[in-house]
Design a protein around this motif. Structure first.
Motif, PDB file in Angstrom:
ATOM      1  N   THR A 133       1.297  12.035  -1.302  1.00 21.45           N
ATOM      2  CA  THR A 133       2.220  12.302   0.360  1.00 21.45           C
ATOM      3  C   THR A 133       1.565  12.121   1.093  1.00 21.45           C
ATOM      4  OG1 THR A 133       3.582  13.362  -1.375  1.00 21.45           O
ATOM      5  CG2 THR A 133       4.602  13.829   0.959  1.00 21.45           C
ATOM      6  N   ALA A 134       0.653  12.615   1.533  1.00 23.64           N
ATOM      7  CA  ALA A 134      -0.003  12.812   2.964  1.00 23.64           C
ATOM      8  C   ALA A 134       0.207  11.507   3.568  1.00 23.64           C
ATOM      9  CB  ALA A 134      -1.542  13.638   2.940  1.00 23.64           C
ATOM     10  N   GLU A 135      -0.752  10.703   2.331  1.00 20.31           N
ATOM     11  CA  GLU A 135      -1.134   9.111   3.224  1.00 20.31           C
ATOM     12  C   GLU A 135      -0.556   8.032   3.081  1.00 20.31           C
ATOM     13  OE1 GLU A 135      -2.649  10.486   0.400  1.00 20.31           O
ATOM     14  OE2 GLU A 135      -4.940  11.346   0.223  1.00 20.31           O
ATOM     15  N   LEU A 168       1.093  -1.778  -0.384  1.00 18.01           N
ATOM     16  CA  LEU A 168      -0.163   0.284  -0.134  1.00 18.01           C
ATOM     17  C   LEU A 168       0.732   1.700   0.181  1.00 18.01           C
ATOM     18  CD1 LEU A 168      -2.975   1.408   0.011  1.00 18.01           C
ATOM     19  CD2 LEU A 168      -2.662   0.787   2.250  1.00 18.01           C
ATOM     20  N   LEU A 169       1.710   1.261   1.039  1.00 17.54           N
ATOM     21  CA  LEU A 169       2.914   2.197   1.024  1.00 17.54           C
ATOM     22  C   LEU A 169       3.570   2.549  -0.463  1.00 17.54           C
ATOM     23  CD1 LEU A 169       4.371   4.530   2.333  1.00 17.54           C
ATOM     24  CD2 LEU A 169       5.658   2.753   2.691  1.00 17.54           C
ATOM     25  N   GLY A 170       4.028   1.535  -1.605  1.00 15.02           N
ATOM     26  CA  GLY A 170       4.122   1.579  -2.545  1.00 15.02           C
ATOM     27  C   GLY A 170       3.344   2.600  -3.615  1.00 15.02           C
ATOM     28  N   VAL A 171       2.408   2.030  -3.614  1.00 19.19           N
ATOM     29  CA  VAL A 171       1.032   2.482  -4.691  1.00 19.19           C
ATOM     30  C   VAL A 171       1.235   4.100  -3.809  1.00 19.19           C
ATOM     31  CG1 VAL A 171      -1.386   2.211  -4.902  1.00 19.19           C
ATOM     32  CG2 VAL A 171      -0.286   0.221  -4.312  1.00 19.19           C
ATOM     33  N   TYR A 172       0.932   4.095  -2.857  1.00 19.27           N
ATOM     34  CA  TYR A 172       0.665   5.292  -2.627  1.00 19.27           C
ATOM     35  C   TYR A 172       2.174   6.950  -3.240  1.00 19.27           C
ATOM     36  CZ  TYR A 172      -2.939   5.085   1.414  1.00 19.27           C
ATOM     37  OH  TYR A 172      -4.405   4.534   1.646  1.00 19.27           O
ATOM     38  N   LYS A 173       3.646   5.776  -3.179  1.00 20.35           N
ATOM     39  CA  LYS A 173       4.748   6.698  -3.423  1.00 20.35           C
ATOM     40  C   LYS A 173       3.764   6.977  -4.869  1.00 20.35           C
ATOM     41  CE  LYS A 173       7.128   5.977   0.299  1.00 20.35           C
ATOM     42  NZ  LYS A 173       8.722   5.047   0.728  1.00 20.35           N
TER      43      LYS A 173
END
Length: 422
Positions: free
Chosen positions: A412-414, A402-407
């Motif tokens: 950025t905030a998520e 999930l972190l990789g998808v957000y990046k």
């Protein structure tokens, strides 16, 4: 005349031996009363060869004293498990002798001692399991079962505890015996809360439980159905046989079980899992279809069909099964995770094509199209990954994906908020 003297001499020898044996039993009793259980056993061992020819009453007394001596040692925690078993063995011989003779003197006390030993073995096995000494606990539970073969639940717990110990050689004969007995463990549990201890006590019947509630010693009565354990028993039996390279024996064991219990849906699942282990996916799907007819709302079954479809590169069916599993159980974390992983597979061909593009105006235009497609893939998996993370926050694979998808989406905030929870 000479032969008569020989007979007389033999009779005298037998008589002397009998008196000597009586004296030994009395000496052993005296030693036991004086607290020397080990000494009592040593004295009785000297009379061991003579006891088979003794009178029934003396044999019974011999085994009674011997059982008491071993039990005394066990109570003093001297080789507790071994001495409990030896005590029980002596008491059982005593009961057999008195039953055959028709003269009962010690059997009632011996039976009470056997019940005591059974309780001690079970309690000691529980303590062993809590101390992760599962193999020792399994052996004690099996000994408890041998003392009372009507109480088959101890055989079931012995086998389960042996599996916890990863001692499959110990577990296998126990499961084979459970199969032979066609044990299910299915029944009804009657419980109520003890007002003094606050513990939930079990009762043999609703009548006994209700009486305790009426007398005021217990409250909050509860009646629960105990499901059949056959599926678990045959599953473990089959897995042990497979591990030992006996796959055909495993399949036969399940087939026999299904013939004996045609309405037990858990056995279909056990057989299906066996074929899944052997990678016979077609037979697995056929059996799962049978199971789904009996249990259409079994989310695990539907999910496993999704896994098989995904492994077979049939992504359309895989997605259908994962969504169905979520429909049955909205909190099925692995279904959300696998669904996200399935959809993320669409990223690879996009990346491969992007890497092949040059810097021409046409290629740059195509690059922008592919970039938008990739972003849509990521946006499409966010709801599934967020739900999986919500249901299983300790799963690092979920949070990292999930972190990789957000990046990748420059959210950025998520990404910062998620990282703070990791």
């Amino acid at each position: 005349m000479k032969s008569k003297y020989v007979i007389l001499a033999s009779a005298l020898l037998i008589s002397v031996a009998t008196f000597a044996q009586k004296d030994q039993i009395k000496s052993a009793e005296k030693a036991l009363k004086g607290g020397d259980a080990q000494g009592a056993i040593a004295i009785l061992k000297d009379a061991e060869n003579l006891v088979v020819n003794a009178k029934d009453v003396e044999q019974a007394q011999y085994y009674f004293v011997k059982g008491n001596a071993y039990l005394e040692l066990a109570n003093k925690k001297v080789e507790e498990s071994k001495n409990l078993s030896l005590a029980a063995e002596s008491y059982k011989k005593l009961i057999d002798v008195e039953k055959a003779s028709g003269k009962v003197k010690y059997s009632t006390q011996a039976a009470a001692s056997i019940t005591e030993i059974k309780g001690k073995l079970i309690n000691s096995a529980i303590a062993d399991s809590q101390a992760t000494k599962h193999a020792e606990g399994a052996k004690k539970l099996y000994d408890a079962y041998l003392l009372d073969k009507n109480d088959t639940i101890n055989l079931y717990y012995a086998a389960s505890t042996a599996v916890n110990a990863q001692d499959f050689d110990l577990a296998l004969p126990m499961y084979e015996e459970l199969k032979k007995l066609n044990y299910s463990g299915k029944g009804t549990s009657y419980t109520a809360v003890n007002k003094i201890s606050g513990n939930e006590d079990g009762f043999n019947s609703a009548k006994d439980r209700d009486l305790a509630v009426k007398l005021g010693t217990h409250e909050k009565p509860k009646t629960e159905a105990i499901p059949s354990k056959r599926g678990e028993i045959y599953k473990n039996l089959a897995l042990i046989l497979v591990q030992k390279g006996r796959s055909e024996d495993a399949k036969k064991a399940i087939a026999d079980a299904r013939k004996a219990n045609p309405d037990d849906a858990s056995l279909i699942l056990t057989e299906a899992n066996l074929y899944l282990e052997s990678k016979d996916f077609e037979t697995y799907k056929k059996l799962v279809g049978e199971a789904l007819q009996k249990e259409p709302n079994n989310a695990d079954l539907v999910f496993n069909l999704g896994v098989i479809s995904a492994n077979s590169k049939n992504n359309a069916d895989a997605e259908k099964y994962y969504l169905k599993a979520i429909e049955i159980n909205p909190n099925y974390a692995n279904a959300y995770l696998n669904l996200a992983a399935l959809k993320l597979e669409a990223e690879k061909p996009i990346i491969d094509e992007m890497n092949k593009l040059g810097t021409s105006a046409k290629d740059m235009k195509r690059y922008d199209v592919l970039k938008a497609q990739r972003e849509n893939v990521f946006k499409g998996v966010i709801p599934y990954l967020k739900k999986a993370n919500e249901l299983d926050p300790k799963n690092e694979d979920v949070s990292k994906t999930l972190l990789g998808v957000y990046k990748a989406l420059e959210m950025t905030a998520e990404a910062k908020a998620l990282k703070a929870t990791m």
